[in-house]
Design a protein around this motif. Sequence first.
Motif, PDB file in Angstrom:
ATOM      1  N   LEU A  13      52.611  85.237 153.028  1.00 46.32           N
ATOM      2  CA  LEU A  13      51.795  86.202 152.297  1.00 46.32           C
ATOM      3  C   LEU A  13      51.248  87.211 153.282  1.00 46.32           C
ATOM      4  CD1 LEU A  13      49.678  83.504 150.448  1.00 46.32           C
ATOM      5  CD2 LEU A  13      51.524  84.823 149.434  1.00 46.32           C
ATOM      6  N   ASN A  28      51.229  94.364 153.532  1.00 43.63           N
ATOM      7  CA  ASN A  28      51.997  95.149 152.563  1.00 43.63           C
ATOM      8  C   ASN A  28      51.612  96.610 152.765  1.00 43.63           C
ATOM      9  OD1 ASN A  28      53.150  96.438 150.401  1.00 43.63           O
ATOM     10  ND2 ASN A  28      52.553  94.897 148.917  1.00 43.63           N
ATOM     11  N   VAL A  44      43.097  82.921 148.024  1.00 45.47           N
ATOM     12  CA  VAL A  44      44.321  82.599 147.304  1.00 45.47           C
ATOM     13  C   VAL A  44      44.656  81.138 147.592  1.00 45.47           C
ATOM     14  CG1 VAL A  44      46.793  83.109 147.148  1.00 45.47           C
ATOM     15  CG2 VAL A  44      45.169  84.964 147.481  1.00 45.47           C
ATOM     16  N   TYR A  46      48.196  81.201 143.591  1.00 37.00           N
ATOM     17  CA  TYR A  46      47.304  81.607 142.508  1.00 37.00           C
ATOM     18  C   TYR A  46      45.910  81.920 143.019  1.00 37.00           C
ATOM     19  CZ  TYR A  46      46.110  76.593 142.666  1.00 37.00           C
ATOM     20  OH  TYR A  46      45.746  75.334 143.076  1.00 37.00           O
ATOM     21  N   LEU A  47      45.137  82.606 142.181  1.00 35.49           N
ATOM     22  CA  LEU A  47      43.771  83.005 142.512  1.00 35.49           C
ATOM     23  C   LEU A  47      42.779  81.974 141.989  1.00 35.49           C
ATOM     24  CD1 LEU A  47      44.001  86.758 141.501  1.00 35.49           C
ATOM     25  CD2 LEU A  47      44.030  85.815 143.807  1.00 35.49           C
ATOM     26  N   ASP A  50      61.607  80.922 138.784  1.00 34.37           N
ATOM     27  CA  ASP A  50      60.224  81.118 138.400  1.00 34.37           C
ATOM     28  C   ASP A  50      59.853  80.105 137.323  1.00 34.37           C
ATOM     29  OD1 ASP A  50      57.728  82.433 138.361  1.00 34.37           O
ATOM     30  OD2 ASP A  50      58.359  83.665 136.675  1.00 34.37           O
ATOM     31  N   ASP A  95      47.308  83.087 133.507  1.00 35.96           N
ATOM     32  CA  ASP A  95      47.743  84.311 134.192  1.00 35.96           C
ATOM     33  C   ASP A  95      47.219  84.364 135.626  1.00 35.96           C
ATOM     34  OD1 ASP A  95      45.076  84.768 133.648  1.00 35.96           O
ATOM     35  OD2 ASP A  95      45.392  86.647 132.581  1.00 35.96           O
ATOM     36  N   ARG A  96      46.584  83.295 136.109  1.00 36.75           N
ATOM     37  CA  ARG A  96      46.096  83.262 137.493  1.00 36.75           C
ATOM     38  C   ARG A  96      47.219  83.058 138.500  1.00 36.75           C
ATOM     39  NH1 ARG A  96      42.368  79.501 139.353  1.00 36.75           N
ATOM     40  NH2 ARG A  96      43.072  77.867 137.972  1.00 36.75           N
ATOM     41  N   VAL A  97      48.373  82.586 138.061  1.00 34.96           N
ATOM     42  CA  VAL A  97      49.491  82.311 138.972  1.00 34.96           C
ATOM     43  C   VAL A  97      50.251  83.610 139.223  1.00 34.96           C
ATOM     44  CG1 VAL A  97      51.618  81.011 139.320  1.00 34.96           C
ATOM     45  CG2 VAL A  97      49.658  79.929 138.195  1.00 34.96           C
ATOM     46  N   ALA A  98      50.267  84.043 140.493  1.00 31.16           N
ATOM     47  CA  ALA A  98      50.938  85.288 140.873  1.00 31.16           C
ATOM     48  C   ALA A  98      52.402  85.062 141.225  1.00 31.16           C
ATOM     49  CB  ALA A  98      50.215  85.921 142.061  1.00 31.16           C
ATOM     50  N   PHE A  99      52.728  83.867 141.718  1.00 28.24           N
ATOM     51  CA  PHE A  99      54.090  83.558 142.141  1.00 28.24           C
ATOM     52  C   PHE A  99      54.314  82.063 141.968  1.00 28.24           C
ATOM     53  CE2 PHE A  99      56.799  81.771 145.467  1.00 28.24           C
ATOM     54  CZ  PHE A  99      57.981  82.451 145.242  1.00 28.24           C
ATOM     55  N   SER A 100      55.494  81.703 141.504  1.00 26.67           N
ATOM     56  CA  SER A 100      55.855  80.286 141.427  1.00 26.67           C
ATOM     57  C   SER A 100      57.358  80.153 141.567  1.00 26.67           C
ATOM     58  CB  SER A 100      55.389  79.669 140.111  1.00 26.67           C
ATOM     59  OG  SER A 100      56.066  80.268 139.024  1.00 26.67           O
TER      60      SER A 100
END
Length: 133
Positions: free
Chosen positions: A11, A14, A26, A83-84, A106, A112-117
């Motif tokens: 992470l 960017n 995170v 996730y946050l 995925d 909706d807290r999960v940004a990537f899986s």
Amino acid sequence: MTEAEAYDIVLGHNSAAATVCQGVPVQVEFWHVVLTSVAGRVSYTMNSAQREQVAIDGRRTVTVKAPKGFEARDCGGTLTAVYLGKPLTEAEMPVELDPAGSGGGDVEFTTDRVAFSVAFMPGSGDELRQCHL
């Protein structure tokens, strides 16, 4: 890259996004997934292997290493999520996992807290028939 490093999560920096003054907390969590197939019906259980909180500010790269021995096996897979906020509750976990997703895919969480899986599962068909209780 070694096979073990393939499960690490990177992470951070960017250049296309703005940086923040304080890091955003995170969570990065890794689960072992055990699949069973009874009378052609696949079910699974998940056990958290590691959860680590890191702060992301967009200025530096942070690598969270997967736990030692974390990889998909004959009757088991892996699930990783970024996730946050606080740790995920049982109600926020995926309702189903696709055992045919052996190449990694995925996963749909109920929050909706999960940004990537991403999940890696053993193959289907003959391989999965071996996974009886």
